[in-house]
Design a protein around this motif. Structure first.
Motif, PDB file in Angstrom:
ATOM      1  N   PRO A 171       0.805  -1.233   0.000  1.00 27.14           N
ATOM      2  CA  PRO A 171       0.000   0.000   0.000  1.00 27.14           C
ATOM      3  C   PRO A 171       0.835   1.280   0.000  1.00 27.14           C
ATOM      4  O   PRO A 171       0.370   2.328  -0.471  1.00 27.14           O
ATOM      5  CB  PRO A 171      -0.831  -0.128   1.288  1.00 27.14           C
ATOM      6  N   GLU A 172       2.056   1.213   0.518  1.00 29.53           N
ATOM      7  CA  GLU A 172       2.912   2.395   0.565  1.00 29.53           C
ATOM      8  C   GLU A 172       3.362   2.827  -0.830  1.00 29.53           C
ATOM      9  O   GLU A 172       3.662   4.003  -1.058  1.00 29.53           O
ATOM     10  CB  GLU A 172       4.150   2.120   1.420  1.00 29.53           C
ATOM     11  N   ASP A 173       3.396   1.877  -1.755  1.00 30.78           N
ATOM     12  CA  ASP A 173       3.951   2.153  -3.083  1.00 30.78           C
ATOM     13  C   ASP A 173       2.905   2.528  -4.117  1.00 30.78           C
ATOM     14  O   ASP A 173       3.250   2.896  -5.237  1.00 30.78           O
ATOM     15  CB  ASP A 173       4.706   0.914  -3.590  1.00 30.78           C
ATOM     16  N   MET A 174       1.631   2.434  -3.783  1.00 28.48           N
ATOM     17  CA  MET A 174       0.584   2.571  -4.787  1.00 28.48           C
ATOM     18  C   MET A 174       0.141   4.011  -5.037  1.00 28.48           C
ATOM     19  O   MET A 174      -0.217   4.362  -6.151  1.00 28.48           O
ATOM     20  CB  MET A 174      -0.639   1.754  -4.366  1.00 28.48           C
ATOM     21  N   GLY A 175       0.134   4.834  -3.985  1.00 33.12           N
ATOM     22  CA  GLY A 175      -0.454   6.159  -4.123  1.00 33.12           C
ATOM     23  C   GLY A 175       0.554   7.228  -4.467  1.00 33.12           C
ATOM     24  O   GLY A 175       1.762   7.000  -4.442  1.00 33.12           O
ATOM     25  N   SER A 176      -0.025   8.391  -4.792  1.00 32.49           N
ATOM     26  CA  SER A 176      -1.452   8.677  -4.664  1.00 32.49           C
ATOM     27  C   SER A 176      -1.904   9.524  -5.857  1.00 32.49           C
ATOM     28  O   SER A 176      -1.110   9.851  -6.737  1.00 32.49           O
ATOM     29  CB  SER A 176      -1.755   9.430  -3.371  1.00 32.49           C
ATOM     30  N   GLY A 177      -3.179   9.924  -5.858  1.00 31.03           N
ATOM     31  CA  GLY A 177      -3.731  10.699  -6.953  1.00 31.03           C
ATOM     32  C   GLY A 177      -3.989  12.147  -6.586  1.00 31.03           C
ATOM     33  O   GLY A 177      -3.722  12.594  -5.466  1.00 31.03           O
ATOM     34  N   ALA A 178      -4.541  12.897  -7.552  1.00 30.98           N
ATOM     35  CA  ALA A 178      -4.843  14.317  -7.362  1.00 30.98           C
ATOM     36  C   ALA A 178      -5.939  14.717  -8.343  1.00 30.98           C
ATOM     37  O   ALA A 178      -6.267  13.967  -9.269  1.00 30.98           O
ATOM     38  CB  ALA A 178      -3.594  15.174  -7.576  1.00 30.98           C
ATOM     39  N   ALA A 179      -6.491  15.921  -8.154  1.00 37.42           N
ATOM     40  CA  ALA A 179      -7.541  16.396  -9.054  1.00 37.42           C
ATOM     41  C   ALA A 179      -7.549  17.915  -9.130  1.00 37.42           C
ATOM     42  O   ALA A 179      -7.436  18.602  -8.107  1.00 37.42           O
ATOM     43  CB  ALA A 179      -8.908  15.894  -8.598  1.00 37.42           C
ATOM     44  N   PHE A 180      -7.669  18.436 -10.351  1.00 38.72           N
ATOM     45  CA  PHE A 180      -7.970  19.842 -10.598  1.00 38.72           C
ATOM     46  C   PHE A 180      -9.487  20.000 -10.647  1.00 38.72           C
ATOM     47  O   PHE A 180     -10.182  19.238 -11.331  1.00 38.72           O
ATOM     48  CB  PHE A 180      -7.398  20.304 -11.933  1.00 38.72           C
ATOM     49  N   ALA A 181     -10.022  21.008  -9.953  1.00 36.81           N
ATOM     50  CA  ALA A 181     -11.457  21.275 -10.002  1.00 36.81           C
ATOM     51  C   ALA A 181     -11.723  22.664  -9.425  1.00 36.81           C
ATOM     52  O   ALA A 181     -11.000  23.130  -8.540  1.00 36.81           O
ATOM     53  CB  ALA A 181     -12.243  20.234  -9.212  1.00 36.81           C
ATOM     54  N   ASP A 182     -12.755  23.305  -9.906  1.00 38.41           N
ATOM     55  CA  ASP A 182     -13.136  24.628  -9.420  1.00 38.41           C
ATOM     56  C   ASP A 182     -14.128  24.451  -8.272  1.00 38.41           C
ATOM     57  O   ASP A 182     -15.334  24.387  -8.468  1.00 38.41           O
ATOM     58  CB  ASP A 182     -13.754  25.442 -10.551  1.00 38.41           C
ATOM     59  N   ILE A 183     -13.606  24.400  -7.044  1.00 38.96           N
ATOM     60  CA  ILE A 183     -14.465  24.068  -5.905  1.00 38.96           C
ATOM     61  C   ILE A 183     -15.241  25.277  -5.376  1.00 38.96           C
ATOM     62  O   ILE A 183     -16.182  25.118  -4.590  1.00 38.96           O
ATOM     63  CB  ILE A 183     -13.637  23.436  -4.768  1.00 38.96           C
ATOM     64  N   ASP A 184     -14.858  26.503  -5.783  1.00 44.14           N
ATOM     65  CA  ASP A 184     -15.524  27.693  -5.267  1.00 44.14           C
ATOM     66  C   ASP A 184     -16.183  28.527  -6.359  1.00 44.14           C
ATOM     67  O   ASP A 184     -16.580  29.670  -6.122  1.00 44.14           O
ATOM     68  CB  ASP A 184     -14.535  28.559  -4.476  1.00 44.14           C
ATOM     69  N   ASN A 185     -16.303  27.960  -7.576  1.00 45.52           N
ATOM     70  CA  ASN A 185     -17.019  28.605  -8.690  1.00 45.52           C
ATOM     71  C   ASN A 185     -16.500  30.002  -9.024  1.00 45.52           C
ATOM     72  O   ASN A 185     -17.263  30.910  -9.339  1.00 45.52           O
ATOM     73  CB  ASN A 185     -18.524  28.675  -8.377  1.00 45.52           C
ATOM     74  N   ASP A 186     -15.159  30.156  -8.970  1.00 43.09           N
ATOM     75  CA  ASP A 186     -14.575  31.441  -9.332  1.00 43.09           C
ATOM     76  C   ASP A 186     -13.842  31.384 -10.666  1.00 43.09           C
ATOM     77  O   ASP A 186     -13.063  32.283 -11.008  1.00 43.09           O
ATOM     78  CB  ASP A 186     -13.629  31.940  -8.235  1.00 43.09           C
ATOM     79  N   SER A 187     -14.065  30.314 -11.427  1.00 43.87           N
ATOM     80  CA  SER A 187     -13.555  30.160 -12.795  1.00 43.87           C
ATOM     81  C   SER A 187     -12.065  29.871 -12.887  1.00 43.87           C
ATOM     82  O   SER A 187     -11.462  30.062 -13.951  1.00 43.87           O
ATOM     83  CB  SER A 187     -13.899  31.386 -13.654  1.00 43.87           C
ATOM     84  N   ASP A 188     -11.436  29.425 -11.799  1.00 45.22           N
ATOM     85  CA  ASP A 188     -10.088  28.902 -11.919  1.00 45.22           C
ATOM     86  C   ASP A 188      -9.987  27.573 -11.164  1.00 45.22           C
ATOM     87  O   ASP A 188     -10.831  27.244 -10.336  1.00 45.22           O
ATOM     88  CB  ASP A 188      -9.018  29.904 -11.464  1.00 45.22           C
ATOM     89  N   LEU A 189      -8.960  26.826 -11.491  1.00 39.89           N
ATOM     90  CA  LEU A 189      -8.856  25.442 -11.013  1.00 39.89           C
ATOM     91  C   LEU A 189      -8.124  25.362  -9.682  1.00 39.89           C
ATOM     92  O   LEU A 189      -6.964  25.783  -9.569  1.00 39.89           O
ATOM     93  CB  LEU A 189      -8.126  24.587 -12.049  1.00 39.89           C
ATOM     94  N   ASP A 190      -8.793  24.804  -8.698  1.00 41.16           N
ATOM     95  CA  ASP A 190      -8.189  24.500  -7.415  1.00 41.16           C
ATOM     96  C   ASP A 190      -7.605  23.089  -7.490  1.00 41.16           C
ATOM     97  O   ASP A 190      -7.787  22.370  -8.480  1.00 41.16           O
ATOM     98  CB  ASP A 190      -9.235  24.638  -6.316  1.00 41.16           C
ATOM     99  N   LEU A 191      -6.905  22.675  -6.445  1.00 44.59           N
ATOM    100  CA  LEU A 191      -6.149  21.432  -6.515  1.00 44.59           C
ATOM    101  C   LEU A 191      -6.262  20.637  -5.222  1.00 44.59           C
ATOM    102  O   LEU A 191      -6.014  21.173  -4.139  1.00 44.59           O
ATOM    103  CB  LEU A 191      -4.669  21.750  -6.789  1.00 44.59           C
ATOM    104  N   TYR A 192      -6.652  19.377  -5.342  1.00 41.76           N
ATOM    105  CA  TYR A 192      -6.689  18.467  -4.197  1.00 41.76           C
ATOM    106  C   TYR A 192      -5.661  17.368  -4.404  1.00 41.76           C
ATOM    107  O   TYR A 192      -5.565  16.781  -5.495  1.00 41.76           O
ATOM    108  CB  TYR A 192      -8.078  17.847  -4.032  1.00 41.76           C
ATOM    109  N   ILE A 193      -4.864  17.098  -3.353  1.00 42.15           N
ATOM    110  CA  ILE A 193      -3.802  16.101  -3.423  1.00 42.15           C
ATOM    111  C   ILE A 193      -4.020  15.066  -2.326  1.00 42.15           C
ATOM    112  O   ILE A 193      -4.187  15.412  -1.151  1.00 42.15           O
ATOM    113  CB  ILE A 193      -2.409  16.735  -3.246  1.00 42.15           C
TER     114      ILE A 193
END
Length: 605
Positions: free
Chosen positions: A100-122
């Motif tokens: 499990p230590e070697d598998m991760g991890s992922g991330a995502a760009f998304a506009d979480i506050d509807n201000d027309s730019d991309l926020d980032l979750y890691i």
């Protein structure tokens, strides 16, 4: 995923790979440059011999003017991580050589506050697997985009600093309130965060009924039954039994190679995937058995929903590790048929990352899959347009003819995408690479590998442009997840890579916007507010392109919901057509390039 101690002659293989990757581009570029410079040099010498020094000076100046822009105008990727204010560390402590230590991890760009730019979750792995969590353990992190190329860590304020053993994530507005919610997969119980619309999130996992407690990896949202609610598919991997592990021999054989049992997925029983149907009231039901898309025995890594047969419903592809991949055809009413064998894409390899897109511009969606070492990456060309009346979902492996197989055979690929990095109008490929082999003298350390960028040449083949784009000049890491989007809103697609047990890499695209572009944001009027599953077709004077909107792809990651088009030297879009998932079609005409347009779904009268 497969693992061992160390590949023999690693440095030689890496250097040989670099030479092979750049052969097609470098040889041609060198030849053109040397021939041209030889002509200029010979001409200048002749001018000097005859005394025409002024004419010589003129042509020398002309050469500088001509060649300098050619040199400077290439598209390059720059490591902008520090500049952007991203201070993230994947995992803490010393790796203890558990899977499990070697598998991760992922991330995502998304506009979480509807201000027309991309926020980032890691997503993060907080600690070595056998250690208990502590106050100082690493957590998942949410960065808000400041709109100036920098980010601010708002994890604590938002309440999404999950302490689980993080694998992947995906954003989607599951309750149709106009705010993007977040689903996080773990080695252990998964989490669903509802976006409250005020910059904070609430953990609604228990209420929603989606807290799968298996070892989950990739996940995807899609409306598979046409009710406008977004359903959720969760990939699961293996039952990693530590008590059983202690009774095993220290090493086991995998594909004829001795590997540590703790790192061999074949040693452990596979877990079935889970499908949750959205009830439309904030809750989900597990209907996996009813729908029949569990991908049994799969050891699944990532899935993607796409309309492979152009019938306006979403089919499903599941990429599995060292197991047969699955292809499920949607019958149109939420019922699926397993067409894996007849699809010619039931690959039995170590599949990791998964991307979809129309790379050959024939109007149907193709697939790209990143693989383990010695199992070259695969480009599947969709054959639907060649026989649309058959109704079959069928692919053909074009990896070797596309020049993508041999260059990847000694690499281990993970996060990936089909995207147009240079805005020339066709889809290129990026793969982040990272070994699962341990350093011989430092078994707590995995071997880093260079990432790869392949440019679509427009004739069915690709060229390795990793070197000339600046990718190979960056520090190497053990890459895993990757997300794609235009975080700085300059018209070209950037890349964020999660590196295992290391800081991440934000690759800013510099120069892709020299070609024309159009970014399309879709706004649905039903509960599917981000138009997941919709098709966007763009027509210029000389070509037709198509994009689909996905929620869950790459490797345990998710990309921006914006449909990003490069249009080369076109100055106007002749027709922009949106086909919504319910079959409605909207068109716009004569749109100027180099802008983001927003298309709102028209309500039925």
């Amino acid at each position: 995923m497969r693992v061992s101690y160390q590949l023999p002659v690693t440095s030689y293989q890496q250097e040989s790979s670099k030479v092979a990757k750049c052969a097609k581009v470098s040889k041609l570029t060198t030849l053109r440059t040397s021939l041209t410079l030889e002509h200029f040099t010979d001409f200048f010498n002749r001018l000097l011999a005859t005394g025409y020094w002024l004419l010589h000076l003129f042509f020398l100046t002309l050469a500088i003017v001509v060649f300098t822009p050619m040199t400077l105008q290439g598209v390059t990727f720059v490591d902008a991580t520090e500049e952007a204010g991203i201070h993230f560390q994947h995992s803490s402590g010393t790796r203890s050589s558990l899977l499990p230590e070697d598998m991760g991890s992922g991330a995502a760009f998304a506009d979480i506050d509807n201000d027309s730019d991309l926020d980032l979750y890691i997503v993060n792995i907080p600690r070595p697997l056998t250690q208990d969590a502590s106050v100082g353990s690493e957590t998942n992190v949410l960065y808000r985009n400041n709109g100036d190329g920098t980010f601010t860590d708002i994890t604590d304020i938002a309440g999404v600093g999950h302490h689980g053993y993080g694998m992947g994530c995906v954003f989607a507005d599951y309750n149709g309130d106009g705010n993007l919610d977040l689903y996080v997969t773990n080695y252990g119980a998964n989490v669903l965060y509802r976006n409250n619309g005020d910059g904070t999130f609430s953990d609604v996992t228990k209420t929603a009924g989606v807290g799968c407690e298996l070892w989950s990896t990739g996940a995807a949202f899609a409306d598979i039954d046409g009710d406008s609610d977004l359903d959720l598919y969760v990939c699961n991997y293996v039952t990693y039994n530590l008590e059983k592990l202690e009774q095993m021999q220290e090493e086991s054989l995998q594909s004829g190679k001795p590997v540590p049992s703790a790192l061999n997925p074949h040693v452990f029983d596979p877990q079935d995937n889970v499908f949750y149907r959205n009830n439309g009231d904030g809750t989900f039901n597990d209907v996996t058995a009813e729908v029949g898309i569990a991908a049994p025995g799969g050891r699944s890594m990532q899935c993607i929903f796409s309309d492979f047969d152009n019938d306006n419903d979403l089919d499903l592809y599941v990429a599995n590790d060292t197991s047969v991949n699955y292809v499920y055809r949607n019958a149109g009413n939420g019922a699926f048929t397993d067409v894996s064998n007849e699809s010619w894409a039931a690959d039995f390899r170590g599949s990791m990352g998964l991307a979809a897109g129309d790379y050959d511009e024939d109007g149907d969606i193709d697939l790209f899959i990143s693989h383990w070492v010695d199992e070259e990456n695969t480009l599947y060309r969709n054959l639907f347009k060649e026989d649309p009346s058959s109704g079959h979902i069928r692919f053909v492996d074009e990896s070797y003819s596309a020049m993508l197989a041999e260059v990847s055979i000694k690499l281990i690929g993970w996060g990936t995408a089909l995207f147009d990095y240079d805005n020339d109008g066709d889809l290129d490929i990026f793969v982040t690479n990272g070994s699962t082999f341990q350093e011989l003298k430092q078994p707590e350390v995995l071997i880093p590998q260079v990432d790869a960028l392949y440019r679509n040449d427009g004739d069915g083949s690709f060229s390795d442009v990793s070197e000339i784009s600046g990718i190979t000049g960056l520090r190497t890491h053990v890459g895993r997840g990757a997300t794609f989007g235009d975080y700085d809103n300059d018209g070209d697609v950037d890349i964020f890579v999660v590196n295992n047990h290391a800081p991440p890499t934000l690759l800013r695209n510099d120069g892709g916007n020299r070609n024309g572009w159009l970014h399309v944001e879709l706004i649905g009027t039903d509960n599917n507010r981000n138009a997941i599953g919709a098709k966007v077709q763009l027509k210029t004077a000389d070509r037709m392109q198509v994009r689909e909107v996905y929620a869950g792809e790459s490797y345990m990651s998710a990309n921006s919901f914006i449909a990003e088009f490069g249009v080369g030297d076109a100055t106007q879009i002749e027709t922009l057509q949106v086909t919504w998932l319910n079959g409605d079609v909207q068109k716009q005409h004569n749109i100027p390039v180099n802008q983001r347009v927003r298309v709102k779904q028209e309500s039925k009268k």
